[in-house]
Motif scaffolding. Structure first.
Motif, short mmCIF file in Angstrom:
data_model
loop_
_atom_site.label_atom_id
_atom_site.label_comp_id
_atom_site.label_asym_id
_atom_site.label_seq_id
_atom_site.Cartn_x
_atom_site.Cartn_y
_atom_site.Cartn_z
N VAL A 371 46.56 48.57 34.91
CA VAL A 371 47.21 49.60 35.71
C VAL A 371 46.18 50.49 36.39
O VAL A 371 46.31 50.85 37.57
CB VAL A 371 48.18 50.44 34.85
CG1 VAL A 371 48.70 51.65 35.63
CG2 VAL A 371 49.36 49.58 34.41
N LEU A 372 45.12 50.84 35.67
CA LEU A 372 44.05 51.64 36.28
C LEU A 372 43.41 50.90 37.44
O LEU A 372 43.12 51.49 38.49
CB LEU A 372 43.00 52.00 35.23
CG LEU A 372 43.38 53.11 34.25
CD1 LEU A 372 42.36 53.21 33.13
CD2 LEU A 372 43.49 54.45 34.98
N ARG A 373 43.19 49.62 37.26
CA ARG A 373 42.63 48.81 38.36
C ARG A 373 43.60 48.79 39.54
O ARG A 373 43.21 48.93 40.70
CB ARG A 373 42.35 47.40 37.84
CG ARG A 373 42.28 46.30 38.88
CD ARG A 373 41.10 46.43 39.79
NE ARG A 373 41.06 45.31 40.74
CZ ARG A 373 40.43 45.33 41.90
NH1 ARG A 373 39.78 46.41 42.27
NH2 ARG A 373 40.45 44.30 42.70
N TYR A 374 44.89 48.63 39.25
CA TYR A 374 45.90 48.56 40.29
C TYR A 374 45.98 49.86 41.07
O TYR A 374 46.18 49.85 42.29
CB TYR A 374 47.26 48.23 39.65
CG TYR A 374 48.42 48.20 40.62
CD1 TYR A 374 48.60 47.12 41.47
CD2 TYR A 374 49.34 49.24 40.66
CE1 TYR A 374 49.68 47.08 42.35
CE2 TYR A 374 50.42 49.21 41.52
CZ TYR A 374 50.58 48.13 42.38
OH TYR A 374 51.64 48.10 43.24
N THR A 375 45.79 51.00 40.40
CA THR A 375 45.89 52.29 41.10
C THR A 375 44.77 52.47 42.12
O THR A 375 44.90 53.27 43.04
CB THR A 375 45.86 53.46 40.11
OG1 THR A 375 44.63 53.45 39.37
CG2 THR A 375 47.04 53.41 39.15
N GLU A 376 43.66 51.76 41.95
CA GLU A 376 42.60 51.81 42.95
C GLU A 376 43.06 51.17 44.26
O GLU A 376 42.61 51.55 45.34
CB GLU A 376 41.34 51.11 42.44
CG GLU A 376 40.71 51.78 41.21
CD GLU A 376 39.56 50.98 40.67
OE1 GLU A 376 39.17 49.98 41.32
OE2 GLU A 376 39.05 51.32 39.59
N LEU A 377 43.95 50.18 44.14
CA LEU A 377 44.45 49.46 45.30
C LEU A 377 45.73 50.08 45.85
O LEU A 377 46.00 49.99 47.05
CB LEU A 377 44.71 47.99 44.94
CG LEU A 377 43.50 47.23 44.37
CD1 LEU A 377 43.94 45.89 43.79
CD2 LEU A 377 42.46 47.01 45.45
N THR A 382 53.36 55.53 41.98
CA THR A 382 53.44 56.31 40.74
C THR A 382 54.32 55.65 39.68
O THR A 382 54.11 55.88 38.48
CB THR A 382 53.98 57.72 41.03
OG1 THR A 382 55.27 57.60 41.67
CG2 THR A 382 53.04 58.48 41.95
N GLU A 383 55.27 54.83 40.10
CA GLU A 383 56.18 54.24 39.11
C GLU A 383 55.43 53.38 38.10
O GLU A 383 55.71 53.42 36.89
CB GLU A 383 57.26 53.41 39.81
CG GLU A 383 58.28 52.85 38.82
CD GLU A 383 59.35 51.98 39.48
OE1 GLU A 383 60.24 51.49 38.75
OE2 GLU A 383 59.26 51.77 40.71
N VAL A 384 54.46 52.60 38.57
CA VAL A 384 53.69 51.75 37.66
C VAL A 384 52.94 52.60 36.64
O VAL A 384 52.90 52.28 35.44
CB VAL A 384 52.72 50.85 38.46
CG1 VAL A 384 51.78 50.11 37.52
CG2 VAL A 384 53.48 49.86 39.31
N VAL A 385 52.37 53.70 37.09
CA VAL A 385 51.63 54.58 36.18
C VAL A 385 52.59 55.22 35.18
O VAL A 385 52.30 55.31 33.97
CB VAL A 385 50.88 55.67 36.97
CG1 VAL A 385 50.14 56.61 36.02
CG2 VAL A 385 49.90 55.03 37.95
N GLU A 386 53.73 55.69 35.67
CA GLU A 386 54.72 56.33 34.78
C GLU A 386 55.23 55.37 33.72
O GLU A 386 55.38 55.74 32.55
CB GLU A 386 55.88 56.87 35.62
CG GLU A 386 55.51 58.07 36.47
CD GLU A 386 56.58 58.41 37.50
OE1 GLU A 386 57.46 57.55 37.73
OE2 GLU A 386 56.53 59.53 38.06
N VAL A 387 55.48 54.12 34.10
CA VAL A 387 55.95 53.12 33.13
C VAL A 387 54.88 52.87 32.08
O VAL A 387 55.17 52.75 30.88
CB VAL A 387 56.33 51.81 33.86
CG1 VAL A 387 56.51 50.67 32.86
CG2 VAL A 387 57.60 52.00 34.67
N CYS A 388 53.63 52.80 32.51
CA CYS A 388 52.54 52.57 31.57
C CYS A 388 52.40 53.73 30.59
O CYS A 388 52.25 53.52 29.37
CB CYS A 388 51.23 52.35 32.33
SG CYS A 388 49.84 51.92 31.29
N LEU A 389 52.46 54.96 31.10
CA LEU A 389 52.37 56.13 30.21
C LEU A 389 53.53 56.18 29.23
O LEU A 389 53.35 56.52 28.05
CB LEU A 389 52.35 57.41 31.06
CG LEU A 389 51.02 57.71 31.78
CD1 LEU A 389 51.21 58.85 32.77
CD2 LEU A 389 49.93 58.06 30.78
#
Length: 412
Positions: A371-377, A382-389
């Motif tokens: 997910v951290l790698r994906y956020t660079e792209l 934000t949904e992907v980050v929120e789901v991960c958290l």
């Protein structure tokens, strides 16, 4: 169409206001400037004060010796007449740098040459962000992508009256980044073809490059991969038996479509996939295919058009890893959107499919590192980050603070 002077003045005023907000008041400039400019301002502000008066100069002898031994010197000498004509016709100053953004060669029209000398935009001038702040040369050198910086988008006011366009220059055989070529002039001479011109000049220099010295005794690159290797995600690149092919955008799109249709495509089929309903003749497409066939050493059959050599693409790698459930590995191999900005309707549709496949896989299995790698792209997804958290809960995972920081930055 070129902007009017009034439009350029309004654009300059907006840039000055954003710069003042960020530099003088310390306010967040997100949304006021392009993301790459904001990122460069952040890099610059951590390294220098904005009141720098000129670029620092590297040792003159070292610079001259480096230039003498550089393959860039040979290439520039071969196309110098064209470079000089471009500078004179547009009253530009042109520069070629090494990979650390040290200027190795310049040539300028009468007016811009004098302006360039006052800020050490000359051989030996060090134009990285840590030396003079945001500029097109530094961004292109750091990101490997063409860059434009207009007026007060520059971090240092000494070049607020400039507009600059820069593009990376690479070894056409190994793909190694050697430096950048830059075109600069005054802000009121901004023209929409500036960035395209920088790309053309970069390619011109690359095609004039001497044979790469990074070869083994047998004349083959040590890391040669037999057949055709295509990078289509993020930065597009094609290599044949390890050698980088110099293709234009349309030729790369044609090659991508043929790689996705190993069974072959008829002329009209291929035309529809490349151009959609654009008014482009079949003969134009035939010309692109003819160039591709030559570049591939004849390994492109006709009736139907079909590649006749082994082909490996990063798209196949990513989709294959997703099918295996190896989401983290797939995201690591995912370089970004497929041919960003493509005008091919078929490739645009397939790009959406690949992007959605990666995103849905992450939503189903939100590995924190992936997910951290994906956020660079995709920094604003934000949904992907929120789901991960949510999946991590209150656990003391080391990625939690980083993920929260990404989320806060995206929502600001």
């Amino acid at each position: 169409m070129a902007a009017t002077r009034h439009q350029l003045q309004e654009r300059r005023l907006a840039a000055v206001q954003a710069w003042t907000s960020f530099v003088e008041h310390g306010d967040d400039a997100a949304g006021l400037v392009r993301p790459e400019i904001l990122r460069s301002w952040e890099v610059s502000s951590a390294a220098i004060r904005p009141d720098v008066t000129q670029a620092p100069l590297a040792d003159e002898t070292d610079t001259a010796e480096f230039w003498k031994e550089s393959p860039l010197q040979v290439a520039v000498a071969r196309v110098e007449a064209e470079l000089r004509r471009t500078a004179e016709d547009g009253d530009l100053v042109l520069a070629v740098t090494d990979e650390q953004t040290r200027i190795l060669w310049t040539y300028g029209g009468r007016v811009m040459r004098r302006k360039a000398e006052t800020v050490n935009f000359v051989p030996g001038g060090q134009w990285d962000e840590a030396s003079v702040g945001t500029n097109a040369l530094a961004i292109a050198a750091r990101t490997g992508e063409p860059a434009m910086v207009f007026s007060a988008e520059h971090y240092a006011p000494i070049v607020h009256n400039w507009v600059c366009w820069a593009a990376p220059v690479c070894d056409p055989t190994t793909g190694q980044r050697l430096g950048v070529v830059d075109l600069s002039t005054t802000w009121d001479r901004t023209h929409p073809i500036g960035l395209a011109t920088a790309r053309v000049l970069a390619r011109l220099i690359e095609t004039a490059m001497p044979a790469s010295t990074a070869m083994s005794a047998g004349g083959q690159d040590e890391a040669t991969t037999p057949g055709l290797s295509l990078t289509l995600l993020g930065n597009a690149e094609a290599r044949l038996d390890g050698r980088r092919l110099l293709l234009n955008r349309r030729q790369t799109e044609v090659l991508a479509l043929l790689s996705l249709h190993p069974e072959g495509l008829g002329l009209e089929q291929l035309h529809a996939l490349v151009y959609g309903d654009q008014s482009v003749t079949l003969s134009t497409l035939k010309a692109e295919v003819s160039h591709l066939r030559s570049a591939l050493g004849g390994a492109l059959a006709s009736r139907p058009y079909r590649l006749t050599l082994p082909v490996a693409t990063d798209v196949d790698e990513v989709l294959g890893l997703l099918k295996q459930g190896r989401v983290a590995a797939a995201v690591a191999a995912y370089g970004g959107d497929l041919l960003p900005g493509t005008n091919s309707p078929a490739l645009a549709e397939f790009a959406e499919y690949v992007a959605v496949a990666v995103r849905e896989a992450l939503l189903a299995a939100p590995d924190p590192t992936a997910v951290l790698r994906y956020t660079e792209l995709a920094p604003y997804d934000t949904e992907v980050v929120e789901v991960c958290l949510a999946r991590l809960g209150g656990a003391g995972h080391p990625a939690v603070p980083l993920l929260k920081g990404k989320l806060a930055a995206a929502q600001h």
